[in-house]
Design an enzyme around this catalytic site. Structure first.
Site, mmCIF file in Angstrom:
data_model
loop_
_atom_site.group_PDB
_atom_site.id
_atom_site.type_symbol
_atom_site.label_atom_id
_atom_site.label_comp_id
_atom_site.label_asym_id
_atom_site.label_seq_id
_atom_site.Cartn_x
_atom_site.Cartn_y
_atom_site.Cartn_z
ATOM 1 N N ASP A 154 13.797 5.859 4.843
ATOM 2 C CA ASP A 154 14.580 7.061 5.098
ATOM 3 C C ASP A 154 14.033 8.223 4.262
ATOM 4 O O ASP A 154 13.726 8.051 3.085
ATOM 5 C CB ASP A 154 16.040 6.768 4.712
ATOM 6 C CG ASP A 154 16.975 7.901 5.086
ATOM 7 O OD1 ASP A 154 17.044 8.228 6.283
ATOM 8 O OD2 ASP A 154 17.638 8.450 4.179
ATOM 9 N N GLU A 189 1.528 -7.876 -0.452
ATOM 10 C CA GLU A 189 1.602 -9.216 -1.028
ATOM 11 C C GLU A 189 2.159 -10.200 0.001
ATOM 12 O O GLU A 189 2.067 -11.407 -0.171
ATOM 13 C CB GLU A 189 2.501 -9.236 -2.262
ATOM 14 C CG GLU A 189 1.941 -8.497 -3.457
ATOM 15 C CD GLU A 189 2.931 -8.507 -4.619
ATOM 16 O OE1 GLU A 189 3.746 -9.463 -4.714
ATOM 17 O OE2 GLU A 189 2.905 -7.550 -5.413
#
Lengths: 540, 570
Positions: free
Chosen positions: A205, A263
């Site tokens: 956002d 990751e």
């Protein structure tokens, strides 16, 4: 090595269906949609042929901005259900091959968040510097001229600290201080929590709003008339937002977030950009090592979407190797519904051809719930307006409720089958007639045509991930080539109300079928009726 | 409008005021030394079971008001309103909000008051309306409609910000963006209370028309809301910063209200208000009987400047202010304010308010140590005694006649938008607005039969309920009745001049009220310990003091919280 897995590029041409949980399906009868409601409709979503869902915020919030004011990042708001409900939803989606993108509201928290309650209590506590605090000017007025998007100064005085704090939106949404490393780390930890849980990515956002100018310099006046329709009613557009948002340091945080995301396998970051300077920021924010995808307001606020405009934006965003990937959107929970905004309430096919054209451009596409039904904007009387943004600027701007009304599932059921109780916003009669069950039964309905098209598109890998080159583009005709290796696909659309013609580019073209749009080839001439489209593959 | 030239600047206005000294009147004008009771209708008495007080509730308690011995009462606003500021945001100045009753109820109230010899003052808000008022709805539509200039509109600054640095005393900028007109509109208080432009003759005519509507009906006058805000600087100049805390000692909203950081040269107390005041006075004077205008003067150094608002019988009759409420940091300071008021009460007039619906309870504010020591009732008597003997008479807020203390409300109980803005540094105005406790045996104090009154009735107020105090000769209520009965015939109090004695040690307060041939001395011990004061001869005590005050060996001995009024002995 990140992004080397099979399917790692899934996001590039993804179709992302946006679910506004408050208005999707209510299973408890409290008038507000919930996570179990989404889980119950996963087959419907799967049948649309989308790759992912983006779910608007469902974490804990006092709902002053309908969930975009988070009071606990790690808990599900009881209105929407429990963390177990979310696990079930996630599992159900993954079983159907649907990825789940979560809305992360990191720029600000609710003023009820424990971090803020501690921070506001004094100038010496452990979280004193977690938000943007500043002293008053000598005359008691706010530290500078920055304005809130939702009206008034973006500074709110806090009596406990005798200081002002920054809020780019409601005063109930204090801005986090991203210049503080502890804050960044806390937010990265939040994201890790959800990545560990198995979400496939985040919609970020207002991600250009993370950083502010630490010198708190005044914004300069905007020398031009406001351009975005969305902000003409709002003094916010009279400033150039040079210092309050989109500071250069912003990308450093995005890089950290990307490193974290990388990751994990096949996760995606989709950023929301603000209106001003969107093209430059898009290039910057989607550069390698930063966001996967980003969307601007280019088409979201537009009252007219022409072929030329789409081509120009796409060219401006760049589509050479190394350029970032855009995400196209005509609709979301912040803007009035495109069917009405573009004047297509009586001609939903004109809306459909534009939506379909977007899905063929280079980039992902967001489809907001209800767009598959070509819902028009709902008219909400002032008394029923729940959006504080709308109450502030009513009636020049009636807020965002008109695009947030509940999904109409069954045309004959009370409240469109959305809820057994009184829904938080009404289901209007025009929406009920466009309900899912009615369109399901109608072969040529917008819903069925979109389903059919997306099914066809899912088999065209070149449209999903290939490069793009624009061909004939005029007022009404949009055409471009998508190509990958030896494969070339020509996509052509007619946005006009009259028949149009298009010259086939050189080469040996085979017409493609099964997409459900009208278009005909006669030697080198493509004939496109109004709202028609034509697709062809170049023979090697 | 009068052709008289009035001086242009604020200093000139003060000079004019100081050049026009006035003399005490004989016979007294009723309003000068009148004791006026303030009825906050929402919390007075609920006759309809809605949880909110109403007009019929006031009617039922008219005998109670008469028996207090007051000269009249001021009734808080009962006009139709969205109640965002509890009636001070009005949408129709000429009718009764259905929540409070009907126009017939109002007639009955007026008649009932007059039948009991009570004057009735209405609460009139000349400076602003609700944003739902039809005037504002029309004014906001465009920049060229017939009411386009009825409110104070201004373009955005070049950067989109408000036109100047004015702040609302309730928090935030005093300018609200209106998306329809694409202009800012000025609101000195809440954003839903846009300020009327009273310098526009059409607007002033309309406001006066509303005033006449009620005067024609027979009301005895008005309490005028926020007269420091009748007008603002026409050039909309920004205020300079204030230099010291002294500049705004009288401003409410907690210790750090940003409003205190400006010198309010251009948004409060501006010279343009003078012709408005004179026009209001002319209107009231054109009616028979002694109809009066009593203005609320806040956010400024009212003790000194009151005279500008009440000069020469050409403007308001009197003002009341917050200096004795907000200036209560120390006893010395408080007495200093009394002295200033006494000296500046030359041709203007100020009524003494120790509390009102906007403040906190008088005893808790002025004598907190007495409340802590469990002596709230004695403290209340002492304060009422001071109020009833000081020059100017007083305004008694409902419940102060019972010695009610300030309750502690939880944030969940808070209704006041001002408190919500400044919580917890400022607890707002709900504490003094809790409903009247009429009966001690009822959890809801006999205020309402509704399951929940709009604000809770503090438990500790039940033991001070009216029914208990009526039975107790020594109660605050019965003391006040005796006090007001006594002062009615005392000429030094009714028409006398005043001198505050600065030669008595703290926490003693002493002052003299005198006419050419009569003199009453007032001495009050506002501390908890016994004090004495030299007095050569044994005095003749008036029958309203505390009996334990004794004269002995050249001294007056005053136990803690005791008081006496006396004439010199032979």
């Amino acid at each position: 090595m990140p992004n080397s897995n099979a399917g790692a590029d899934w996001w590039k041409g993804a179709i992302i269906y946006q679910i506004y949980p408050r208005s999707f399906l209510d299973t408890t009868g409290n008038g507000i949609g919930d996570l179990q409601g989404i889980a119950r409709k996963l087959d419907y979503v799967a049948e649309l042929g989308v790759d992912a869902i983006w779910i608007s915020p469902f974490v804990k919030s006092p709902m002053q901005d309908m969930g975009y004011d988070v009071s606990d990042y790690l808990a599900v708001d009881p209105l929407f259900g429990t963390l177990d409900d979310f696990h079930m939803l996630l599992e159900g989606a993954h079983d159907r091959g649907i990825r789940v993108i979560m809305d992360q509201v990191l720029s600000h928290t609710s003023n009820q968040h424990a971090w803020f309650l501690e921070s506001r209590d004094g100038r010496n506590n452990r979280k004193a510097d977690w938000y943007v605090w500043a002293d008053w000017k000598a005359d008691g007025s706010p530290p500078n001229n920055w304005l809130s998007v939702f009206g008034g100064s973006s500074w709110q005085w806090e009596p406990r600290r005798d200081q002002y704090y920054l809020h780019n939106f409601l005063r109930d949404q204090p801005d986090l201080n991203f210049h503080n490393d502890e804050v960044q780390q806390a937010l990265l930890d939040v994201c890790r929590f959800w990545l560990d849980l198995g979400v496939d990515g985040f919609r970020l956002d207002v991600c250009a709003f993370y950083m502010h100018d630490t010198q708190l310099r005044d914004n300069p006046p905007n020398p031009d008339e406001p351009t975005g329709e969305h902000f003409r009613f709002n003094p916010y557009s009279k400033q150039l937002h040079k210092y309050d948002i989109a500071q250069p340091e912003n990308v450093h945080f995005l890089e950290k977030l990307r490193q974290l995301t990388d990751e994990y396998e096949n996760r995606v970051l989709l950023g929301e950009l603000h209106e001003g300077d969107g093209i430059r920021i898009h290039r910057d924010y989607t550069a390698p090592g930063r966001l996967h995808l980003a969307y601007g307001y280019w088409l979201l606020g537009a009252h007219d979407i022409s072929a030329k405009q789409i081509a120009r934006i796409s060219e401006d965003l760049g589509h050479e190797f190394g350029d970032g990937w855009p995400c196209w959107a005509m609709d979301n929970h912040d803007f009035s519904r495109a069917v009405s905004r573009l004047g297509f309430e009586d001609e939903p096919e004109a809306f459909l051809v534009r939506l379909v054209a977007l899905t063929c451009l280079r980039g992902a596409t967001c489809i907001y719930q209800g767009s598959e039904l070509a819902l028009p904007q709902a008219e909400i009387p002032y008394e029923k307006i729940a959006d504080r943004y709308g109450r502030e600027f009513f009636p020049a701007f009636k807020g965002r409720d008109g695009s947030r009304t509940p999904m109409p599932w069954e045309s004959a059921a009370p409240h469109g089958g959305f809820s057994k109780g009184e829904p938080w916003l009404p289901v209007t009669p025009p929406h009920a007639t466009l309900a899912v069950d009615a369109q399901d039964q109608t072969p040529g309905s917008i819903l069925n045509r979109l389903r059919g098209f997306l099914r066809w598109r899912s088999g065209q890998e070149t449209i999903r991930t290939g490069a793009i080159r624009f061909c004939q583009v005029d007022e009404h005709v949009l055409s471009f080539l998508r190509h990958s290796g030896e494969d070339h696909i020509l996509c052509a659309f007619n946005f006009g109300k009259e028949d149009a013609h298009l010259m086939l580019p050189e080469g040996d073209w085979t017409e493609l079928h099964g997409h459900g749009f009208l278009g005909a080839r006669e030697r080198d001439d493509i004939h496109l009726p109004a709202n028609g489209a034509w697709f062809g593959r170049k023979s090697a | 409008m009068k052709a008289s030239a009035y001086p242009a600047g604020r200093e000139a206005l003060l000079a004019e005021a100081l050049l026009h000294r006035a003399e005490p009147r004989d016979p007294a004008e009723w309003w000068r030394e009148a004791m006026i009771y303030e009825v906050y209708i929402r919390s007075f008495h609920d006759a309809s079971g809605t949880g909110m007080g109403d007009l019929r509730g006031v009617i039922q308690k008219l005998d109670y008001i008469r028996d207090l011995g007051v000269d009249g009462f001021w009734l808080s606003p009962f006009f139709p309103s969205p109640h965002k500021d509890f009636g001070y945001d009005i949408v129709d100045f000429r009718s009764v909000d259905p929540r409070y009753g009907t126009m017939d109820d109002f007639y009955a109230l007026l008649e009932g008051a007059h039948a009991r010899g009570l004057r009735l003052l209405l609460d009139f808000v000349p400076g602003h309306t609700s944003d739902e008022h039809p005037w504002f709805q029309e004014s906001r539509k465009s920049r060229d409609n017939p009411k386009a200039h009825w409110y104070v509109w201004a373009d955005a600054g070049a950067d989109g910000g408000p036109p100047n640095n004015w702040l609302s005393s309730f928090g935030g900028s005093a300018w609200r963006w209106d998306a329809i007109r694409a202009q800012y509109v000025y609101h000195p208080f809440l954003a839903c209370q846009p300020a009327l432009d009273l310098t526009n003759p059409e607007v002033l005519d309309a406001v006066i028309g509303n005033l006449c509507f009620w005067l024609d009906m027979g009301v005895d006058g008005f309490r005028l809301d926020a007269v420091q805000c009748l007008c603002c600087d026409p050039a909309l100049r920004s205020n300079p910063p204030s230099i010291s805390d002294e500049d705004n000692g009288m401003v409410g909203g907690g210790p750090h209200n940003p409003f205190k950081r400006q010198l309010h040269l251009f948004d409060r107390d501006v010279p343009q208000a003078v012709p408005v005041l004179e026009r209001l006075r002319d209107t009231v004077s054109s009616y028979d009987g002694e109809r009066v205008l009593i203005g609320e003067l806040a956010d400024m150094d009212a003790s000194r400047f009151a005279v500008k608002y009440t000069l020469q019988e050409r403007r308001l009759h009197a003002v009341y202010d917050f200096d004795l409420i907000n200036g209560a940091e120390s006893f010395e300071k408080w007495v200093g304010v009394l002295d200033i008021r006494s000296k500046y009460m030359a041709s203007g007039w100020t009524k003494n308010a120790f509390s009102n619906h906007d403040s906190i309870r008088a005893v808790s504010n002025l004598l907190p140590q007495a409340v802590e020591a469990g002596r709230a009732a004695d403290a209340a008597k002492a304060l009422l005694f001071v109020q009833a003997t000081l020059l100017g008479g007083g305004i008694i807020f409902q419940g102060d006649e019972l010695g009610l203390t300030q309750p502690r409300l939880e944030f969940e109980d808070i209704r006041d938008p001002w408190a919500k803005a400044f919580w917890p540094e400022f607890e707002g105005r709900d504490g003094i607005r809790t409903p009247m406790p009429w009966h001690h045996g009822d959890r809801k104090g006999g205020f309402t039969i509704a399951p929940r009154p709009w604000l809770p009735i503090p438990k500790e107020h039940l033991s001070a309920a009216v029914d208990l105090q009526e039975e107790d000769d020594n109660s605050v209520l019965n003391f006040l009745r005796r006090l007001l009965n006594w002062r009615r015939e005392e000429q030094p109090v009714r028409i006398g001049a005043e001198t505050i004695r600065l030669d008595v040690p703290s926490p003693l307060l002493a002052f003299e009220r005198y006419t050419a041939d009569d003199r009453i001395s007032v001495t009050v011990n506002l501390g908890l310990e016994e004090r004495r004061i030299a007095l050569e001869k044994p005095p003749v005590f008036a029958p309203v003091g505390v009996e334990e005050v004794l004269w002995e060996a050249g001294h007056l001995h005053l136990p803690g919280l005791s008081f006496a009024a006396f004439r010199a002995g032979e």
